[in-house]
Design an enzyme around this catalytic site. Structure first.
Site, PDB file in Angstrom:
ATOM      1  N   TYR A 175       0.850  -1.198   0.000  1.00  0.00           N
ATOM      2  CA  TYR A 175       0.000   0.000   0.000  1.00  0.00           C
ATOM      3  C   TYR A 175       0.887   1.250   0.000  1.00  0.00           C
ATOM      4  O   TYR A 175       2.114   1.149  -0.078  1.00  0.00           O
ATOM      5  CB  TYR A 175      -0.979  -0.051   1.178  1.00  0.00           C
ATOM      6  N   CYS A 346      -7.447 -21.734   4.320  1.00  0.00           N
ATOM      7  CA  CYS A 346      -8.019 -21.934   2.983  1.00  0.00           C
ATOM      8  C   CYS A 346      -8.175 -20.620   2.225  1.00  0.00           C
ATOM      9  O   CYS A 346      -8.338 -20.605   1.012  1.00  0.00           O
ATOM     10  CB  CYS A 346      -9.375 -22.614   3.107  1.00  0.00           C
ATOM     11  N   CYS A 361     -16.167 -17.090   6.939  1.00  0.00           N
ATOM     12  CA  CYS A 361     -15.167 -18.123   7.210  1.00  0.00           C
ATOM     13  C   CYS A 361     -15.730 -19.474   6.782  1.00  0.00           C
ATOM     14  O   CYS A 361     -16.900 -19.768   7.021  1.00  0.00           O
ATOM     15  CB  CYS A 361     -14.835 -18.133   8.701  1.00  0.00           C
ATOM     16  N   ALA A 393     -21.897 -30.822   7.652  1.00  0.00           N
ATOM     17  CA  ALA A 393     -23.266 -30.408   7.993  1.00  0.00           C
ATOM     18  C   ALA A 393     -23.837 -31.313   9.075  1.00  0.00           C
ATOM     19  O   ALA A 393     -24.410 -30.844  10.067  1.00  0.00           O
ATOM     20  CB  ALA A 393     -24.154 -30.442   6.747  1.00  0.00           C
ATOM     21  N   GLU A 412     -23.181 -42.864  10.103  1.00  0.00           N
ATOM     22  CA  GLU A 412     -22.257 -42.631   8.998  1.00  0.00           C
ATOM     23  C   GLU A 412     -21.937 -43.970   8.326  1.00  0.00           C
ATOM     24  O   GLU A 412     -21.609 -44.945   9.007  1.00  0.00           O
ATOM     25  CB  GLU A 412     -20.980 -41.957   9.532  1.00  0.00           C
TER      26      GLU A 412
HETATM   27  S1  SF4 Z   1     -10.305 -17.843   8.774  1.00  0.00           S
HETATM   28 FE1  SF4 Z   1     -11.696 -19.381   8.013  1.00  0.00          FE
HETATM   29  S2  SF4 Z   1     -11.952 -18.870   5.853  1.00  0.00           S
HETATM   30 FE2  SF4 Z   1     -10.163 -17.758   6.555  1.00  0.00          FE
HETATM   31  S3  SF4 Z   1      -8.464 -19.079   6.063  1.00  0.00           S
HETATM   32 FE3  SF4 Z   1      -9.067 -19.574   8.145  1.00  0.00          FE
HETATM   33  S4  SF4 Z   1     -10.496 -21.264   7.974  1.00  0.00           S
HETATM   34 FE4  SF4 Z   1     -10.298 -20.368   5.938  1.00  0.00          FE
END
Ligand code: SF4
Ligand SMILES: Cc1cc2nc3c(=O)[nH]c(=O)nc-3n(C[C@H](O)[C@H](O)[C@H](O)COP(=O)(O)O)c2cc1C
Length: 647
Positions: A175, A346, A361, A393, A412
């Site tokens: 930035y 992720c 998230c 889920a 399961e």
């Molecule tokens: S905070 Fe949640 S969405 Fe972000 S990287 Fe971590 S697990 Fe993935």
């Protein structure tokens, strides 16, 4: 908060200037898009930061907040560029102080990364170096530099009046301040360009003007990249310069204006080494007399404790870990670190930043919903709940329903919790951190407790025997099989089957049909097993893995290209033959592709047959997650958590 002996250093008080913090954890700034379009903090914001303060973190650094309109980078980013915003900031600071936490605000100017859609259209920077898709910025005049310095000072004064305990200046991540610091973006020949001393001049002037505006004892932190268009040696010089100019702490991050050696572009965000910046922080710390904060993939309290107790840094900053689990610090302090829901890196939380949407998230459905998605309340009438399918889920609905006092049994078909779905999701390379989610949910299910029936296929008669009050069908999805001549051939398998380990065509020539995340991840899985892979996608190249966060997508595509995977885009499959495929392009021209095996990754269809078979035999039947509509873990967790509260 009781101090657990095993994390003594982490939970010892620490100081930044005259500000004393209750422990050594810092929440790193995170743009949320929870603000209003005028830059005011919202009620969502207040609840979100309040929850993190309640969760025990020592210092929260509120997100990058624009100091003037031209520096604005996000549609619903937080602003601190005018007095009327003070009122909403006061609510933020109060929300944190009420739980004994401290809060700073990060002052930000986007420079060439400001967004012309939201900043009035003019981009300013050190030089005319463009960033990504944005047009080249105008090099700032001396008057513009002076007025920007003044805007930082005025914003700092506002922040102090709004109850913030400290200021952080955003000098990292490419930035404006970093654009001046980095030779990659600063080509000036005046006193703001050239030597390190000159390139640091703007940041130095900002520190001094903020000091003047806020007084001698108000803590000033500056965040900087340890690498980013310059190397670590230069970073040490910058840090010393900032200390001399009056900064009270250096917050060490990385990256921004150029690829950095420490973070090669092909590395999956899910594979970055934990605590990877600690060595850089240590080098910087050795040159300074002020505290150093370090960030980056710090997921476990034991790692944080090690960084601090070995003297590599004075504070550890957590960004995504506190999105995934706002109570990270409180749990660690109690010695309940095995109950932390660890961020799996992720990067789904980055996805919405370019979509005008609030951050979410993948694994914590409460993020951004703290205001109304409260802890579950006890059920008025405990009921017998049967959950079929132990994917995300199913596990989440079972966990929440059982915690409310329902009598829950979870079925399961596979031999482990997580069901087929999570096992498939974590099979591709670099996705093993998904096991953290599985382990967390499994541990919580043991606690509530939930009666578990693994290796058990459920049909209507099993349900009749169990006779539940409520049936939840969470049986996931099955591969979608397109109607292509030859699809029943022996040379055809589904991505699901391959990822489950069935009939992997090791060392063969393989075509993967489908250019979305499952297709591309399966391709990499096969490359690791010696296959020569061609991905055939109907969509154009720009749409490959388009549903994934850019950091994840770009790294995956780069790795595939580096591994020699070929891409045939904008082609459909006319026929699958024993020796390969007949493809047809958008121009109707046909071509042959000779391969030994064909893997289908063209999406999924819900498996909700059980709900239909049971019909009216059970008073209440719900279908959630992929068995309702195949999507991601994010929707599965959200639907599970909602239904668990509603039953
Ligand atoms: S905070 Fe949640 S969405 Fe972000 S990287 Fe971590 S697990 Fe993935
Ligand atoms: C969604 C998102 C928004 C971010 N916003 C900011 C920000 O406003 N200012 C900043 O300096 N860094 C920002 N970052 C970077 C984080 O502060 C942090 O440096 C990075 O996520 C690595 O730390 P972690 O592994 O603890 O998440 C952001 C990161 C994410 C994922």
């Amino acid at each position: 908060m009781a101090t657990a002996r095993k994390f003594d250093t982490l939970f010892s008080p620490g100081s930044i200037g005259r500000m004393t913090l209750r422990n050594r954890t810092v929440m790193a700034p995170i743009v949320t898009q929870f603000a209003t379009d005028t830059g005011a903090a919202s009620a969502v914001h207040v609840a979100y930061l309040g929850e993190r303060a309640k969760g025990g973190v020592g210092l929260i650094i509120a997100e990058a907040s624009y100091i003037n309109p031209v520096g604005r980078a996000w549609s619903c980013g937080l602003g601190i560029d005018r007095d009327p915003l003070i009122s909403s900031h006061l609510q933020l600071t109060e929300a944190v102080h009420r739980y004994g936490g401290k809060i700073a605000i990060q002052l930000h100017h986007g420079g060439n990364k400001a967004n012309p859609k939201y900043n009035g259209g003019r981009l300013l920077s050190a030089s005319d170096v463009a960033d990504g898709a944005f047009p080249p910025p105008e090099p700032m005049t001396k008057d513009e530099i002076a007025s920007t310095v003044a805007s930082f000072a005025e914003a700092a004064d506002r922040a102090k009046r709004a109850g913030y305990d400290a200021i952080e200046l955003h000098g990292a991540h490419g930035y404006l301040l970093h654009q001046f610091m980095s030779p990659a973006t600063n080509h000036r020949t005046d006193e703001y360009g050239g030597s390190i001393e000159n390139r640091a001049r703007l940041a130095r002037e900002v520190i001094r003007s903020v000091r003047q505006a806020t007084g001698p004892s108000f803590p000033i932190i500056i965040r900087m990249s340890a690498e980013g268009g310059y190397g670590l040696e230069d970073a040490v010089i910058f840090a010393k310069d900032f200390e001399d100019a009056g900064a009270d702490a250096i917050n060490v991050s990385q990256g921004g204006t150029a690829p950095t050696a420490i973070m090669p572009p092909e590395i999956s965000p899910m594979a970055v080494t934990q605590g990877y910046l600690a060595g850089h922080a240590e080098t910087i710390k050795r040159a300074l007399n002020i505290p150093v904060i370090v960030v980056g993939e710090i997921r476990e309290p034991a790692l944080a404790e090690g960084i601090l107790s070995s003297g590599k840094a004075d504070f550890v900053a957590l960004a995504r870990p506190l999105l995934a689990d706002p109570h990270w610090a409180a749990k660690a302090a109690r010695g309940d670190d095995d109950r932390i829901l660890k961020c799996i890196s992720c990067d789904t939380c980055r996805l919405n930043l370019s979509h005008n949407a609030p951050i979410r998230c993948l694994i914590n459905p409460k993020l951004g919903r703290e205001e109304w998605l409260h802890d579950p309340e006890p059920a008025s009438t405990p009921r017998k709940v049967m959950v079929v399918g132990a994917g995300p889920a199913g596990m989440e609905v079972a966990r929440v329903a059982a915690s409310r006092g329902h009598n829950v049994s979870l079925y399961e078909a596979e031999s482990t919790l997580g069901g087929g779905q999570l096992a498939l999701a974590k099979a591709p390379p670099y996705k093993d951190r998904l096991a953290w989610l599985e382990d967390y949910l499994a541990r919580e299910l043991e606690r509530v407790p939930v009666e578990q029936h693994l290796n058990t296929r459920v049909d209507a008669s099993t349900v009749a025997d169990e006779s539940p009050d409520v049936l939840v069908v969470a049986t996931g999805a099955a591969p979608l099989m397109p109607s292509i001549p030859g699809i029943d051939g022996d040379n055809v398998a589904t991505a699901f089957a391959v990822l489950a380990g069935d009939g992997i065509p090791e060392g063969k020539r393989v075509a993967v049909l489908g250019g979305r995340q499952v297709g591309c991840e399966t391709a990499e899985f096969l490359v690791e097993r010696g296959c020569h892979v061609t991905i055939v996608a109907r969509s154009p190249e720009s749409q490959l893995v388009i549903e994934a966060p850019p950091t994840y997508r770009n790294a995956l595509l780069l790795r595939l290209r580096n591994a020699g995977v070929e891409f045939i885009t904008e082609h459909d499959v006319k026929e699958i033959r024993p020796d390969g495929l007949t493809l047809v392009g958008a121009d109707n021209v046909e071509r042959d592709l000779l391969v030994d095996s064909v893997i289908i990754a063209r999406g999924a269809v819900p498996q909700r047959g059980l709900a239909e078979d049971v019909g009216a035999a059970v008073p209440e039947v719900h279908t959630i997650g992929d068995s309702e509509d195949p999507r991601t873990i994010e929707e599965a967790m959200y639907e599970g958590t909602l239904l668990g509260r509603r039953i």
